[in-house]
Design a protein around this motif. Sequence first.
Motif, PDB file in Angstrom:
ATOM      1  N   SER A  10       0.840  -1.205   0.000  1.00 24.60           N
ATOM      2  CA  SER A  10       0.000   0.000   0.000  1.00 24.60           C
ATOM      3  C   SER A  10       0.872   1.250   0.000  1.00 24.60           C
ATOM      4  O   SER A  10       0.612   2.193  -0.728  1.00 24.60           O
ATOM      5  CB  SER A  10      -0.919   0.026   1.222  1.00 24.60           C
ATOM      6  OG  SER A  10      -1.834  -1.040   1.174  1.00 24.60           O
ATOM      7  N   SER A  11       1.911   1.245   0.840  1.00 26.21           N
ATOM      8  CA  SER A  11       2.834   2.380   0.889  1.00 26.21           C
ATOM      9  C   SER A  11       4.141   1.922   1.524  1.00 26.21           C
ATOM     10  O   SER A  11       4.170   0.939   2.266  1.00 26.21           O
ATOM     11  CB  SER A  11       2.240   3.548   1.676  1.00 26.21           C
ATOM     12  OG  SER A  11       2.104   3.196   3.043  1.00 26.21           O
ATOM     13  N   PHE A  67      13.242   0.509   6.501  1.00 25.63           N
ATOM     14  CA  PHE A  67      11.987   0.756   5.799  1.00 25.63           C
ATOM     15  C   PHE A  67      10.805   0.450   6.696  1.00 25.63           C
ATOM     16  O   PHE A  67      10.915  -0.248   7.705  1.00 25.63           O
ATOM     17  CB  PHE A  67      11.899  -0.097   4.517  1.00 25.63           C
ATOM     18  CG  PHE A  67      11.892  -1.579   4.779  1.00 25.63           C
ATOM     19  CD1 PHE A  67      10.698  -2.261   4.943  1.00 25.63           C
ATOM     20  CD2 PHE A  67      13.076  -2.290   4.869  1.00 25.63           C
ATOM     21  CE1 PHE A  67      10.674  -3.620   5.205  1.00 25.63           C
ATOM     22  CE2 PHE A  67      13.073  -3.657   5.121  1.00 25.63           C
ATOM     23  CZ  PHE A  67      11.877  -4.316   5.290  1.00 25.63           C
ATOM     24  N   ASP A  68       9.677   1.002   6.273  1.00 26.27           N
ATOM     25  CA  ASP A  68       8.393   0.804   6.942  1.00 26.27           C
ATOM     26  C   ASP A  68       7.374   0.756   5.820  1.00 26.27           C
ATOM     27  O   ASP A  68       7.270   1.705   5.044  1.00 26.27           O
ATOM     28  CB  ASP A  68       8.145   1.978   7.887  1.00 26.27           C
ATOM     29  CG  ASP A  68       6.782   1.956   8.549  1.00 26.27           C
ATOM     30  OD1 ASP A  68       5.907   1.158   8.159  1.00 26.27           O
ATOM     31  OD2 ASP A  68       6.581   2.773   9.467  1.00 26.27           O
ATOM     32  N   GLU A  69       6.662  -0.352   5.711  1.00 30.28           N
ATOM     33  CA  GLU A  69       5.681  -0.475   4.634  1.00 30.28           C
ATOM     34  C   GLU A  69       4.346  -0.956   5.174  1.00 30.28           C
ATOM     35  O   GLU A  69       4.296  -1.749   6.106  1.00 30.28           O
ATOM     36  CB  GLU A  69       6.181  -1.411   3.528  1.00 30.28           C
ATOM     37  CG  GLU A  69       6.598  -2.783   3.975  1.00 30.28           C
ATOM     38  CD  GLU A  69       7.263  -3.607   2.886  1.00 30.28           C
ATOM     39  OE1 GLU A  69       7.640  -3.056   1.832  1.00 30.28           O
ATOM     40  OE2 GLU A  69       7.403  -4.828   3.094  1.00 30.28           O
ATOM     41  N   GLY A  74       5.136  -4.109   7.567  1.00 25.28           N
ATOM     42  CA  GLY A  74       6.468  -4.703   7.496  1.00 25.28           C
ATOM     43  C   GLY A  74       7.483  -3.618   7.766  1.00 25.28           C
ATOM     44  O   GLY A  74       7.411  -2.538   7.187  1.00 25.28           O
ATOM     45  N   THR A  75       8.400  -3.896   8.672  1.00 23.71           N
ATOM     46  CA  THR A  75       9.497  -2.967   8.939  1.00 23.71           C
ATOM     47  C   THR A  75      10.785  -3.770   8.919  1.00 23.71           C
ATOM     48  O   THR A  75      10.781  -4.989   9.126  1.00 23.71           O
ATOM     49  CB  THR A  75       9.362  -2.272  10.310  1.00 23.71           C
ATOM     50  OG1 THR A  75       9.341  -3.266  11.338  1.00 23.71           O
ATOM     51  CG2 THR A  75       8.102  -1.438  10.383  1.00 23.71           C
ATOM     52  N   GLY A  76      11.869  -3.104   8.654  1.00 17.68           N
ATOM     53  CA  GLY A  76      13.122  -3.827   8.671  1.00 17.68           C
ATOM     54  C   GLY A  76      14.287  -3.034   8.150  1.00 17.68           C
ATOM     55  O   GLY A  76      14.195  -1.821   7.938  1.00 17.68           O
TER      56      GLY A  76
END
Length: 164
Positions: free
Chosen positions: A95-96, A108-110, A122-124
Amino acid sequence: MLKLISLKNLCSVFFLLGAFSTQALAEQSSTHDKQQATEVLDALNQYSSAADWDNYFALYDEQGIFIGTDANEHWDKATFEQYARPTKGWRYDLSSRKMTQHGDVIWFDELLMSPSYGVSRGTGTLIKTNKGWKIAQYHLSFPIPNSIAKSITKQIISASSNDE
């Protein structure tokens, strides 16, 4: 005296041009790195939905870890592979995504949409290796809206005390 002032001005111009070109190269490199990292994360979602585990796990660093939605899911790559390989995969649609780079590390953060779970996060981190960008850590979670957080956390507390 006029020649000395002109020489100083000329040196200043060259210094500024060098600084601007160095900054432009750094920004271009960062953009290229983030594009490559984006391709890794996009491929991760594609491979997981196809249960293409060889390509999926090739995206992880050898010391990579996966932190799942359950409090007990903190797995090194080999343990995560044992969990994933027997499955038919899972689907998460992007989505983003936000990315921040510092040298050879991108975090990242999605936000993802899953047919099974709805909105997920999802982060990592990715690290730049001699084989390209690799996932060092991936953490999947379910963002809980504040309006239902107390209800959900009560259920988590209850489930945790039943597990003991």
